[in-house]
Design an enzyme around this catalytic site. Structure first.
Site, PDB file in Angstrom:
ATOM      1  N   SER A  99      30.199  -7.136 -54.687  1.00  0.00           N
ATOM      2  CA  SER A  99      28.742  -7.034 -54.759  1.00  0.00           C
ATOM      3  C   SER A  99      28.278  -6.096 -53.644  1.00  0.00           C
ATOM      4  O   SER A  99      28.538  -6.337 -52.465  1.00  0.00           O
ATOM      5  CB  SER A  99      28.122  -8.428 -54.584  1.00  0.00           C
ATOM      6  OG  SER A  99      26.712  -8.359 -54.587  1.00  0.00           O
ATOM      7  N   ASN A 173      20.350 -11.177 -56.383  1.00  0.00           N
ATOM      8  CA  ASN A 173      20.615 -12.046 -57.526  1.00  0.00           C
ATOM      9  C   ASN A 173      22.094 -12.400 -57.619  1.00  0.00           C
ATOM     10  O   ASN A 173      22.467 -13.535 -57.926  1.00  0.00           O
ATOM     11  CB  ASN A 173      20.157 -11.369 -58.824  1.00  0.00           C
ATOM     12  CG  ASN A 173      18.650 -11.383 -58.985  1.00  0.00           C
ATOM     13  OD1 ASN A 173      17.959 -12.217 -58.398  1.00  0.00           O
ATOM     14  ND2 ASN A 173      18.124 -10.451 -59.764  1.00  0.00           N
ATOM     15  N   GLU A 174      22.963 -11.417 -57.351  1.00  0.00           N
ATOM     16  CA  GLU A 174      24.400 -11.664 -57.369  1.00  0.00           C
ATOM     17  C   GLU A 174      24.792 -12.660 -56.277  1.00  0.00           C
ATOM     18  O   GLU A 174      25.600 -13.558 -56.502  1.00  0.00           O
ATOM     19  CB  GLU A 174      25.158 -10.343 -57.187  1.00  0.00           C
ATOM     20  CG  GLU A 174      25.049  -9.412 -58.377  1.00  0.00           C
ATOM     21  CD  GLU A 174      25.628  -8.037 -58.116  1.00  0.00           C
ATOM     22  OE1 GLU A 174      25.681  -7.229 -59.070  1.00  0.00           O
ATOM     23  OE2 GLU A 174      26.019  -7.754 -56.952  1.00  0.00           O
ATOM     24  N   MET A 175      24.202 -12.495 -55.097  1.00  0.00           N
ATOM     25  CA  MET A 175      24.470 -13.426 -54.007  1.00  0.00           C
ATOM     26  C   MET A 175      24.068 -14.842 -54.404  1.00  0.00           C
ATOM     27  O   MET A 175      24.816 -15.810 -54.187  1.00  0.00           O
ATOM     28  CB  MET A 175      23.718 -13.005 -52.737  1.00  0.00           C
ATOM     29  CG  MET A 175      23.904 -13.973 -51.573  1.00  0.00           C
ATOM     30  SD  MET A 175      22.725 -13.678 -50.213  1.00  0.00           S
ATOM     31  CE  MET A 175      23.335 -12.149 -49.543  1.00  0.00           C
ATOM     32  N   ALA A 178      26.471 -16.326 -56.961  1.00  0.00           N
ATOM     33  CA  ALA A 178      27.736 -16.726 -56.344  1.00  0.00           C
ATOM     34  C   ALA A 178      27.577 -18.050 -55.600  1.00  0.00           C
ATOM     35  O   ALA A 178      28.472 -18.898 -55.610  1.00  0.00           O
ATOM     36  CB  ALA A 178      28.226 -15.637 -55.389  1.00  0.00           C
TER      37      ALA A 178
END
Length: 257
Positions: A99, A173-175, A178
């Site tokens: 990411s 958003n990826e963080m 996850a």
């Protein structure tokens, strides 16, 4: 115990072994089938819990004389055949997801090169801005593709933290995804970014290191290498080669900073 690889071929080979055992009725073949089935259960249970529970139940039935050997093998074959036929839709292989912000592509590309050198294959890595590891032509909507990648429960998530990262809604958003999925992760602070600037779901005291930390970065990168190798189940690279790959990456980071 024989090593059991988690793939379709292993399941297909086992189905063939069961058919052969039913035909020849040799004791050693039958014993091998039951031993192999226990290995299948141990390896595949996280991905196929219900099917492996059925296999466990078959062991219970035959151990208590509620079913004969042939019927047990036939039922075992049906369960494993189902696992084989539905493998692609159920099982997602371990993968590394990087990411990062698009603006940090130059340093991310060098990091990906280091992963390639240590043995990470194309199908084991997703990095959206690096050719060959991102979104293929004709894959459809960008966000749908990334969402599908992140649906993998076997992700090792690497966050390349920078001010560019925190300025990117996609990265944030990826963080968050996850964190929600509780994926295995590693945060890497790119040069110029400080621990005090970490926000959001990432704990600055946990699984973080800074590429500009000359005292600790070699050790931290080596620890990350070990975690990736274990996660992907790949062969370790020799220490001499690894140190050369790692040190080359560090030199390039320093020259770019």
């Amino acid at each position: 115990m024989v090593n059991c690889l988690i793939d379709k071929k292993t399941l297909n080979d086992f189905c063939n072994d069961i058919v052969l055992s039913l035909k020849c009725q040799r004791t050693d073949f039958l014993q091998n089938c039951f031993q192999r089935c226990q290995e299948i259960i141990a390896a595949y249970k996280p991905a196929f819990p219900e099917d492996c529970a059925q296999l466990d139940f078959l062991f219970w039935l035959i151990n208590h004389n509620y079913i004969n050997m042939n019927n047990c093998l036939i039922a075992m074959h049906d369960v494993v055949q189902y696992m084989h036929n539905h493998f692609d839709e159920i099982y997602k292989a371990p993968k590394v997801f990087i990411s990062h912000a698009t603006l940090d592509k130059p340093i991310v590309e060098k990091f990906v090169t280091m992963l390639e050198q240590m043995g990470v294959k194309q199908n084991q890595l997703f990095c959206s801005s690096v050719a060959g590891y991102g979104i293929p032509q004709g894959a459809g909507d960008l966000y749908d593709f990334i969402r599908n990648e992140m649906s993998n429960d076997n992700l090792f998530f690497i966050m390349m933290l920078s001010q560019n990262y925190y300025n990117s809604p996609v990265c944030l958003n990826e963080m968050g995804a996850a964190w929600v999925k509780r994926s295995a992760y590693q945060s890497i602070l790119l040069p110029g970014f400080q621990y005090s600037k970490i926000e959001g779901a990432v704990d600055p005291r946990d699984m973080c290191f800074c590429l500009s930390d000359k005292e600790n970065r070699e050790h931290s990168l080596s620890e990350l290498k070990d975690r990736i190798i274990i996660h992907l189940g790949i062969d370790d690279v020799s220490q001499i080669l690894w140190e050369r790959f790692r040190n080359k990456f560090i030199e390039e980071v320093d020259s770019q900073s």
